[in-house]
Design an enzyme around this catalytic site. Structure first.
Site, PDB file in Angstrom:
ATOM      1  N   LYS A 132       3.118 -15.213   2.821  1.00 35.84           N
ATOM      2  CA  LYS A 132       3.108 -15.999   1.573  1.00 35.84           C
ATOM      3  C   LYS A 132       4.553 -16.355   1.276  1.00 35.84           C
ATOM      4  O   LYS A 132       5.096 -16.071   0.193  1.00 35.84           O
ATOM      5  CB  LYS A 132       2.447 -15.197   0.452  1.00 35.84           C
ATOM      6  CG  LYS A 132       2.121 -16.020  -0.814  1.00 35.84           C
ATOM      7  CD  LYS A 132       1.125 -17.130  -0.579  1.00 35.84           C
ATOM      8  CE  LYS A 132       0.879 -17.911  -1.878  1.00 35.84           C
ATOM      9  NZ  LYS A 132       0.079 -19.128  -1.654  1.00 35.84           N
TER      10      LYS A 132
ATOM     11  N   ASP B 150      -3.409 -17.926   1.880  1.00 32.28           N
ATOM     12  CA  ASP B 150      -4.543 -18.578   1.211  1.00 32.28           C
ATOM     13  C   ASP B 150      -5.135 -19.670   2.095  1.00 32.28           C
ATOM     14  O   ASP B 150      -6.360 -19.772   2.260  1.00 32.28           O
ATOM     15  CB  ASP B 150      -4.150 -19.116  -0.167  1.00 32.28           C
ATOM     16  CG  ASP B 150      -2.758 -19.729  -0.227  1.00 32.28           C
ATOM     17  OD1 ASP B 150      -2.026 -19.641   0.779  1.00 32.28           O
ATOM     18  OD2 ASP B 150      -2.404 -20.284  -1.264  1.00 32.28           O
TER      19      ASP B 150
ATOM     20  N   ASP C 157      -5.712  -6.416   5.790  1.00 32.92           N
ATOM     21  CA  ASP C 157      -6.882  -5.692   5.288  1.00 32.92           C
ATOM     22  C   ASP C 157      -7.931  -6.682   4.811  1.00 32.92           C
ATOM     23  O   ASP C 157      -9.124  -6.581   5.132  1.00 32.92           O
ATOM     24  CB  ASP C 157      -6.433  -4.784   4.135  1.00 32.92           C
ATOM     25  CG  ASP C 157      -7.517  -3.859   3.636  1.00 32.92           C
ATOM     26  OD1 ASP C 157      -7.375  -3.361   2.512  1.00 32.92           O
ATOM     27  OD2 ASP C 157      -8.502  -3.657   4.347  1.00 32.92           O
TER      28      ASP C 157
ATOM     29  N   ASP D 226     -11.622  -8.091   6.934  1.00 37.66           N
ATOM     30  CA  ASP D 226     -12.979  -7.997   6.359  1.00 37.66           C
ATOM     31  C   ASP D 226     -13.638  -9.376   6.346  1.00 37.66           C
ATOM     32  O   ASP D 226     -14.823  -9.516   6.640  1.00 37.66           O
ATOM     33  CB  ASP D 226     -12.938  -7.435   4.923  1.00 37.66           C
ATOM     34  CG  ASP D 226     -13.150  -5.919   4.878  1.00 37.66           C
ATOM     35  OD1 ASP D 226     -12.775  -5.254   5.862  1.00 37.66           O
ATOM     36  OD2 ASP D 226     -13.670  -5.415   3.873  1.00 37.66           O
TER      37      ASP D 226
ATOM     38  N   TYR E 123       0.838  -1.213   0.000  1.00 36.37           N
ATOM     39  CA  TYR E 123       0.000   0.000   0.000  1.00 36.37           C
ATOM     40  C   TYR E 123       0.867   1.256   0.000  1.00 36.37           C
ATOM     41  O   TYR E 123       0.467   2.313  -0.463  1.00 36.37           O
ATOM     42  CB  TYR E 123      -0.910   0.020   1.227  1.00 36.37           C
ATOM     43  CG  TYR E 123      -2.051  -0.981   1.198  1.00 36.37           C
ATOM     44  CD1 TYR E 123      -2.995  -0.991   2.207  1.00 36.37           C
ATOM     45  CD2 TYR E 123      -2.184  -1.934   0.188  1.00 36.37           C
ATOM     46  CE1 TYR E 123      -4.050  -1.905   2.214  1.00 36.37           C
ATOM     47  CE2 TYR E 123      -3.215  -2.841   0.181  1.00 36.37           C
ATOM     48  CZ  TYR E 123      -4.145  -2.823   1.201  1.00 36.37           C
ATOM     49  OH  TYR E 123      -5.192  -3.719   1.204  1.00 36.37           O
TER      50      TYR E 123
HETATM   51  C1  LIG Z   1      -7.668   2.615   1.939  1.00 33.31           C
HETATM   52  C2  LIG Z   1      -7.841   1.220   2.471  1.00 33.31           C
HETATM   53  C3  LIG Z   1      -6.530   0.590   2.843  1.00 33.31           C
HETATM   54  C4  LIG Z   1      -8.743   1.270   3.669  1.00 33.31           C
HETATM   55  C5  LIG Z   1      -9.057  -0.103   4.164  1.00 33.31           C
HETATM   56  O1  LIG Z   1      -9.573  -0.941   3.483  1.00 33.31           O
HETATM   57  C6  LIG Z   1      -8.729  -0.449   5.521  1.00 33.31           C
HETATM   58  O2  LIG Z   1      -7.928   0.227   6.137  1.00 33.31           O
HETATM   59  O3  LIG Z   1      -9.328  -1.467   5.990  1.00 33.31           O
HETATM   60 MG   LIG Z   2     -10.212  -2.634   4.559  1.00 34.15          MG
END
Ligand SMILES: CC(C)CC(=O)C(=O)O
Ligand SMILES: [Mg+2]
Ligand SMILES: NC(=O)C1=CN([C@@H]2O[C@H](COP(=O)(O)OP(=O)(O)OC[C@H]3O[C@@H](n4cnc5c(N)ncnc54)[C@H](O)[C@@H]3O)[C@@H](O)[C@H]2O)C=CC1
Length: 360
Positions: A192, A224, A248, A252, A143
């Site tokens: 990985k 994975d 990240d 989620d 990132y």
């Molecule tokens: C801009 C992204 C890295 C934001 C995101 O998905 C997060 O920090 O969870």
């Molecule tokens: Mg995120």
């Protein structure tokens, strides 16, 4: 009178203002019930700052955050700004504020509420006892690496570069070991390493530090496989430590264990107790402005702020107990409701949690 704690409040874009408004109600009731004193200062950030100030991270916003004891952030981003040049995207501001404030450690707890098991897409028996913490490296990796376009042999090419140095890996892995040492003493390091050199460095550092934490059991797991095991055996995980992009994505995924990403709080910390507290989710443009957003992730982020920055364990526990009480009473925003016809709004959920704190 309790010492005044200064909180920079950044509502942001989309549902950000909606969920932050509910969190601010919790700040107010905490002052009323526990006698703590908060001085809040709002700051422009993200898409709205691009529109009003021509940059996603205005200088005065960074100053407000730097002069505060903690930051409460909603979320940024949205289709309106997605096609802007990189420097005029809200997400660039988000990465920028994390780097500028030295917040390399992103803590993302995922705890399954028994009463919410039916909100998850997984079988209740699989979810039983799930209580994990993702420790995500937040200011390194792909990132933050060089990004470029160029003409290659087969036409235009895009390049994203992933770089990690030993210092960046050591400091996040140490934090993860220390967190695991205070929990169930299990650390899953996700990488990985069978492909990526940055992952091989990551694993070497974990193995170098492990002897310093003999009471913590270490598991190395490829990302994975981890993505699959999170759905197969979520309750077997205690602390997961991983690099920026993997964290990240996996955090989620962990949202589905809890029933919704609207349930996931986060703390972004550096070496000290200063932190930025925000929900894991984004600005949810698909539901913005409709009163549908679940404010619990942002409200639980305030609990993390109270615990990790201010040491207000009583207030943190009161917020968490109030959330559990409201959920146990069957109140659901649409994202966690089985019967959507009975779903309550963002503000109704916030008001119920505030009332539960006040009644406690
Ligand atoms: C801009 C992204 C890295 C934001 C995101 O998905 C997060 O920090 O969870
Ligand atoms: Mg995120
Ligand atoms: N920290 C931040 O500010 C973050 C910003 N973003 C930005 O947010 C924008 C939208 O990104 P998405 O990929 O759609 O991710 P998102 O997390 O905003 O939404 C994903 C899905 O979850 C739902 N959702 C999210 N938060 C919710 C809540 N509190 N209650 C109920 N449902 C909720 C949304 O409706 C959507 O269906 C993008 O511009 C992205 O860059 C994404 C992640 C983090």
């Amino acid at each position: 009178m309790s010492e005044v704690k200064k909180i920079a409040v950044i509502a942001g874009d989309g549902i950000g203002p909606e969920v932050v408004a509910e969190a601010e109600k919790v700040l107010k009731v905490t002052e009323e019930i526990f006698g703590y004193v908060f001085e809040t200062e709002h700051a422009l950030f993200g898409g709205i700052a691009i529109d009003e100030r021509g940059t996603p991270l205005p200088k005065d916003t960074l100053e407000i955050c730097r002069s505060a004891d903690a930051v409460l952030l909603g979320a940024v981003g949205g289709p309106k700004w997605d096609n802007n040049p990189k420097e005029l995207r809200p997400e660039t501001g988000l990465l920028g504020i994390r780097k500028a404030l030295g917040l390399f450690s992103n803590l993302r707890p995922a705890v399954v509420f028994d009463c919410l098991k039916d909100a998850s897409t997984l079988k209740p028996e699989v979810l039983e006892g799930t209580d994990l913490m993702v420790v995500r490296e937040l200011t390194g990796g792909i990132y933050f690496g060089e990004k470029l376009r160029r003409q290659g042999e087969f036409g235009e090419e895009a390049v994203d570069t992933c770089v990690y140095n030993v210092m960046e890996v050591e400091r996040i892995v140490r934090q993860a070991f220390e967190i695991a040492g205070k929990r169930r003493k299990k650390l899953a390091s996700v990488d990985k390493a069978n492909v990526l050199e940055t992952s091989r460095l990551w694993r070497e550092v974990v193995n170098k530090l492990a002897p310093e934490y003999p009471d913590v059991e270490v598991e190395h797991i490829l990302v994975d496989n981890c993505a699959m095991q999170l759905l197969r055996r979520p309750s077997s995980f205690d602390v997961i430590v991983t690099e920026n992009m993997f964290g990240d994505i996996l955090s989620d995924e962990a949202a589905m264990l809890t029933g919704s990403i609207g349930m996931l709080a986060s703390a972004s910390m550096g070496e000290g107790s200063y932190g930025l507290f925000e929900p894991v989710h984004g600005s949810a443009p698909d539901i913005a402005g409709q009163g549908l957003a679940n404010p619990i992730a942002t409200i639980l982020s305030v609990a993390l702020m109270f615990r990790m920055t201010f040491g207000y364990e009583d207030a943190a526990a009161a917020i968490e107990a109030a959330v559990a009480e409201v959920l146990d009473a069957g109140h659901r925003t649409s994202d966690i409701a089985v019967d959507k016809s009975k779903a309550i709004s963002t503000t109704e959920m916030g008001d119920l949690i505030v009332a539960a704190i006040r009644k406690a």
